[in-house]
Design an enzyme around this catalytic site. Structure first.
Site, mmCIF file in Angstrom:
data_model
loop_
_atom_site.group_PDB
_atom_site.id
_atom_site.type_symbol
_atom_site.label_atom_id
_atom_site.label_comp_id
_atom_site.label_asym_id
_atom_site.label_seq_id
_atom_site.Cartn_x
_atom_site.Cartn_y
_atom_site.Cartn_z
ATOM 1 N N SER A 137 2.584 19.686 18.934
ATOM 2 C CA SER A 137 1.188 19.629 18.494
ATOM 3 C C SER A 137 1.152 19.612 16.969
ATOM 4 O O SER A 137 2.030 20.195 16.312
ATOM 5 C CB SER A 137 0.448 20.864 19.010
ATOM 6 O OG SER A 137 -0.781 21.008 18.337
ATOM 7 N N TYR A 150 0.026 29.712 20.692
ATOM 8 C CA TYR A 150 0.144 28.285 21.067
ATOM 9 C C TYR A 150 1.044 27.560 20.061
ATOM 10 O O TYR A 150 1.991 26.856 20.443
ATOM 11 C CB TYR A 150 -1.251 27.663 21.099
ATOM 12 C CG TYR A 150 -1.275 26.186 21.402
ATOM 13 C CD1 TYR A 150 -1.008 25.712 22.684
ATOM 14 C CD2 TYR A 150 -1.574 25.248 20.406
ATOM 15 C CE1 TYR A 150 -1.029 24.344 22.965
ATOM 16 C CE2 TYR A 150 -1.598 23.888 20.684
ATOM 17 C CZ TYR A 150 -1.328 23.445 21.959
ATOM 18 O OH TYR A 150 -1.346 22.094 22.232
#
Ligand SMILES: NC(=O)c1ccc[n+]([C@@H]2O[C@H](COP(=O)([O-])OP(=O)(O)OC[C@H]3O[C@@H](n4cnc5c(N)ncnc54)[C@H](OP(=O)(O)O)[C@@H]3O)[C@@H](O)[C@H]2O)c1
Length: 255
Positions: A137, A150
């Site tokens: 990401s 995350y």
């Protein structure tokens, strides 16, 4: 450039969002094995594109991944490309600190990827042009508020891929790690903050396929967002943290 045609491709997390869009686009010219936990959503995908082979597999369950890998071995005898896309996002609220969030993010996002790779590395070794694609990401480029757990799991993937490239490139492997910005999927639909340059799953899938075909190691998009985040990363920490703290104040103000 090598066009993705006549390849055997396994996509994890293919029941929705980016993984589903990848499965639909890649199935035009390739054999696609689409896996995820939701049998219902996989059946809907199969209804839309009957050529896609569906398999129910949770990436945190090594036995389910081993079953899928054995199935691919039995049906096709090799794997040309693994797209380890399965993932989930939970935010950490530091006012009610919960290590369970970090554990779940590591289990699904990071270990899920490692387990998937372990289950099929021997099949990839049988391909004459094996390619490992991992979903990270763009959040790894900056300390975005509430993204501690995350981003840490995604950063683990990116770093794992850096070393894996050193070890597997001499064997003829291609490797790619994807750092998307904001994509409109179930994962982002609950976000309560502005998502600049939001794109559709189909647009994201097209960029990912182009990146794989060009043999890019880093597949980063949209460029303006990843450039800003990368620049932020290289600014001195006192300035960087002032900027991200102001984002954090806005986020917590909204809660
Ligand atoms: N959307 C974004 O803005 C964005 C940005 C950067 C990176 N990403 C990454 O892109 C990937 C795809 O996310 P998305 O945005 O397309 O979200 P999504 O629509 O929620 O898709 C996530 C996929 O992962 C699967 N999945 C989740 N946990 C799993 C597990 N334990 N085992 C197997 N499959 C599992 C889900 O299927 P089941 O629930 O059926 O298992 C689903 O198919 C994720 O890794 C995410 O972190 C997304």
């Amino acid at each position: 450039m090598m066009e993705l045609r006549n390849n055997v491709i396994w996509i994890t997390g293919a029941s929705s969002g980016i993984g589903r869009a990848l499965a639909v686009q890649l199935a035009r010219y390739n054999t696609v094995i689409a896996s995820a936990r939701s049998q219902e959503k996989l059946l809907q995908l199969k209804e839309e594109v009957p050529e896609i082979v569906i398999r129910q597999a949770d990436v945190t369950q090594m036995s389910q991944l081993a079953d899928t890998s054995a199935f691919i071995d039995h049906m096709f005898g090799r794997l040309d490309c693994l797209i380890a896309n399965a993932g989930h996002c939970e935010y950490l609220d530091v006012r009610h600190f919960d290590s369970g969030v970090a554990r779940r993010m590591m289990e699904t996002n990071y270990l899920g990827f490692v387990y998937t790779l372990e289950s099929c590395l021997h099949l990839l070794r049988r391909s004459d042009h094996p390619h490992i694609v991992a979903m990270s990401s763009s959040s790894v480029y900056a300390g975005l508020p509430r993204a501690e757990a995350y981003s840490a799991a995604k950063a683990a993937i990116s770093q794992f891929m850096e070393s894996l490239a050193s070890d597997l490139k001499p064997e003829g492997f291609a490797l790619s790690v994807i750092h998307p910005g904001f994509v409109d999927t179930e994962l982002t639909q609950g976000n309560d903050f502005p998502m600049p340059l939001l794109m559709s799953s189909e647009q994201a899938a097209t960029r990912i396929i182009k990146g794989i075909e060009h043999g890019r190691f880093n597949i980063d998009f949209p460029k303006p967002l990843t450039w800003v985040l990368r620049c932020l990363r290289s600014t001195p920490h006192f300035l960087r943290h002032r900027i991200t703290s102001s984002l954090s104040r806005n986020v917590h103000h909204e809660l």
